[in-house]
Design a protein around this motif. Structure first.
Motif, PDB file in Angstrom:
ATOM      1  N   PHE A 124       0.840  -1.193   0.000  1.00  0.00           N
ATOM      2  CA  PHE A 124       0.000   0.000   0.000  1.00  0.00           C
ATOM      3  C   PHE A 124       0.877   1.246   0.000  1.00  0.00           C
ATOM      4  CE2 PHE A 124      -2.668   3.309   1.802  1.00  0.00           C
ATOM      5  CZ  PHE A 124      -3.862   3.131   1.122  1.00  0.00           C
ATOM      6  N   ALA A 125       2.022   1.172   0.678  1.00  0.00           N
ATOM      7  CA  ALA A 125       2.943   2.314   0.707  1.00  0.00           C
ATOM      8  C   ALA A 125       3.457   2.635  -0.684  1.00  0.00           C
ATOM      9  CB  ALA A 125       4.113   2.023   1.654  1.00  0.00           C
ATOM     10  N   THR A 126       3.602   1.621  -1.535  1.00  0.00           N
ATOM     11  CA  THR A 126       4.032   1.862  -2.910  1.00  0.00           C
ATOM     12  C   THR A 126       2.933   2.534  -3.706  1.00  0.00           C
ATOM     13  OG1 THR A 126       5.471  -0.085  -2.819  1.00  0.00           O
ATOM     14  CG2 THR A 126       4.928   0.770  -4.998  1.00  0.00           C
ATOM     15  N   ALA A 127       1.677   2.136  -3.463  1.00  0.00           N
ATOM     16  CA  ALA A 127       0.556   2.796  -4.131  1.00  0.00           C
ATOM     17  C   ALA A 127       0.491   4.262  -3.735  1.00  0.00           C
ATOM     18  CB  ALA A 127      -0.760   2.098  -3.778  1.00  0.00           C
TER      19      ALA A 127
ATOM     20  N   LEU B 136      10.113   3.084  -4.777  1.00  0.00           N
ATOM     21  CA  LEU B 136      10.857   2.002  -5.420  1.00  0.00           C
ATOM     22  C   LEU B 136      11.387   2.486  -6.758  1.00  0.00           C
ATOM     23  CD1 LEU B 136       8.460  -1.043  -4.818  1.00  0.00           C
ATOM     24  CD2 LEU B 136      10.507  -0.465  -3.515  1.00  0.00           C
ATOM     25  N   SER B 137      12.283   1.721  -7.337  1.00  0.00           N
ATOM     26  CA  SER B 137      12.777   2.060  -8.674  1.00  0.00           C
ATOM     27  C   SER B 137      11.637   1.936  -9.668  1.00  0.00           C
ATOM     28  CB  SER B 137      13.921   1.126  -9.060  1.00  0.00           C
ATOM     29  OG  SER B 137      13.472  -0.212  -9.130  1.00  0.00           O
ATOM     30  N   ALA B 138      11.718   2.686 -10.749  1.00  0.00           N
ATOM     31  CA  ALA B 138      10.643   2.700 -11.741  1.00  0.00           C
ATOM     32  C   ALA B 138      10.392   1.310 -12.318  1.00  0.00           C
ATOM     33  CB  ALA B 138      10.988   3.684 -12.862  1.00  0.00           C
TER      34      ALA B 138
ATOM     35  N   ALA C  20       1.376  -1.570 -13.088  1.00  0.00           N
ATOM     36  CA  ALA C  20      -0.040  -1.243 -12.902  1.00  0.00           C
ATOM     37  C   ALA C  20      -0.596  -1.839 -11.620  1.00  0.00           C
ATOM     38  CB  ALA C  20      -0.841  -1.727 -14.111  1.00  0.00           C
ATOM     39  N   ALA C  21      -0.196  -3.066 -11.290  1.00  0.00           N
ATOM     40  CA  ALA C  21      -0.705  -3.720 -10.073  1.00  0.00           C
ATOM     41  C   ALA C  21      -0.273  -2.984  -8.809  1.00  0.00           C
ATOM     42  CB  ALA C  21      -0.225  -5.167 -10.030  1.00  0.00           C
ATOM     43  N   SER C  22       0.807  -2.208  -8.895  1.00  0.00           N
ATOM     44  CA  SER C  22       1.281  -1.471  -7.724  1.00  0.00           C
ATOM     45  C   SER C  22       0.263  -0.443  -7.248  1.00  0.00           C
ATOM     46  CB  SER C  22       2.604  -0.774  -8.039  1.00  0.00           C
ATOM     47  OG  SER C  22       3.602  -1.699  -8.434  1.00  0.00           O
ATOM     48  N   PHE C  23      -0.563   0.044  -8.162  1.00  0.00           N
ATOM     49  CA  PHE C  23      -1.552   1.055  -7.809  1.00  0.00           C
ATOM     50  C   PHE C  23      -2.900   0.442  -7.415  1.00  0.00           C
ATOM     51  CE2 PHE C  23       1.470   3.029 -10.662  1.00  0.00           C
ATOM     52  CZ  PHE C  23       1.750   4.238 -10.032  1.00  0.00           C
ATOM     53  N   VAL C  24      -3.008  -0.882  -7.560  1.00  0.00           N
ATOM     54  CA  VAL C  24      -4.295  -1.543  -7.319  1.00  0.00           C
ATOM     55  C   VAL C  24      -4.242  -2.504  -6.136  1.00  0.00           C
ATOM     56  CG1 VAL C  24      -6.064  -3.033  -8.330  1.00  0.00           C
ATOM     57  CG2 VAL C  24      -4.895  -1.344  -9.760  1.00  0.00           C
ATOM     58  N   ALA C  25      -3.179  -3.285  -6.030  1.00  0.00           N
ATOM     59  CA  ALA C  25      -3.121  -4.363  -5.051  1.00  0.00           C
ATOM     60  C   ALA C  25      -3.289  -3.875  -3.615  1.00  0.00           C
ATOM     61  CB  ALA C  25      -1.795  -5.116  -5.199  1.00  0.00           C
ATOM     62  N   GLY C  26      -2.521  -2.866  -3.229  1.00  0.00           N
ATOM     63  CA  GLY C  26      -2.598  -2.357  -1.862  1.00  0.00           C
ATOM     64  C   GLY C  26      -3.970  -1.828  -1.487  1.00  0.00           C
TER      65      GLY C  26
END
Length: 253
Positions: free
Chosen positions: A205-208, A214-216, A221-227
């Motif tokens: 969630f912290a990445t979202a 994190l590095s690019a 896309a899942a980084s903005f949804v999973a958390g």
């Protein structure tokens, strides 16, 4: 609308104080902290100065807001509202007021500090890009920093609203104010730890909330949804547990 305004007035003082202090802190850090760093873009000082938000933002959107619902429930004020307004309508109105407050607490400091980093801070020479350098939305970050800052601030505000909703759910059923106010923060820390152990930090969630943590290459896309989705599932499970298993009532008679 009248009930919404009344609910906003209840939250006005703590939200105003929190937003003001957070805006001051982020603006100062965005204009000073970068001096010990190598910067490649004009917006780099903003990322450096607001980095602490990626860890502490759950506290900023729950402590100034969710305490009130806890006390209204504990003191049975919610029950006193029944003759004047329905249960669902009152809680929806209160959540909307809390959501607007949480959104403002995150968006205002984030965006204003970006403007300070771009137009107020002392200029500093930009270093050439190292080989292999990458950044999330690098084109927008380099060519339209104001738009990038606005979009990311709004996104962070939405994540703040979701985090506040976690605290809101805890306040609806919980009886321990410490758990209510720190629960979302503890959840984000534990979820961060679990995903890191599993080797999937991009799903945190912290990445979202802060994709540049994190590095690019690690952000997708899942980084903005999973958390956010996982947090919604956890909130739903908690509400089911309190309602069906523990038999906790929101309105106590």
């Amino acid at each position: 609308m009248r009930n919404f305004i009344l609910e906003e007035k209840k939250l006005a003082k703590p939200v105003f104080i929190t937003t003001g202090l957070l805006t001051l802190l982020t603006c100062v850090l965005s204009c000073t902290l970068y001096r010990g760093y190598t910067i490649h873009f004009e917006l780099d000082p903003w990322e450096i100065g607001t980095e602490f938000l990626g860890l502490l933002f759950p506290l900023f959107v729950t402590i100034p807001i969710c305490w009130q619902l806890y006390y209204e429930r504990r003191d049975r004020f919610l029950t006193y509202t029944l003759p004047r307004i329905g249960k669902r309508r009152y809680l929806v109105t209160k959540w909307c007021a809390c959501a607007v407050s949480a959104f403002a607490i995150i968006v205002i400091p984030c965006f204003l500090s970006a403007l300070f980093a771009l137009y107020v801070r002392a200029p500093q020479a930009l270093w050439p890009l190292p080989k292999g350098y990458s950044h999330v939305l690098s084109g927008l970050y380099a060519d339209a920093p104001v738009l990038y800052a606005l979009l990311l601030s709004v996104w962070k505000g939405l994540m703040g609203v979701l985090t506040m909703t976690f605290g809101f759910v805890l306040a609806l059923y919980g009886g321990n104010i410490f758990v209510i106010l720190t629960g979302p923060f503890i959840y984000v820390i534990l979820e961060n730890f679990v995903w890191s152990i599993l080797g999937a930090p991009g799903l945190r969630f912290a990445t979202a909330f802060e994709p540049t943590s994190l590095s690019a290459e690690s952000v997708h896309a899942a980084s903005f949804v999973a958390g956010p989705v996982l947090m919604c599932v956890v909130m739903g499970c908690l509400a089911f547990f309190f309602q069906k298993v523990k038999k906790h009532a929101v309105y106590q008679v």
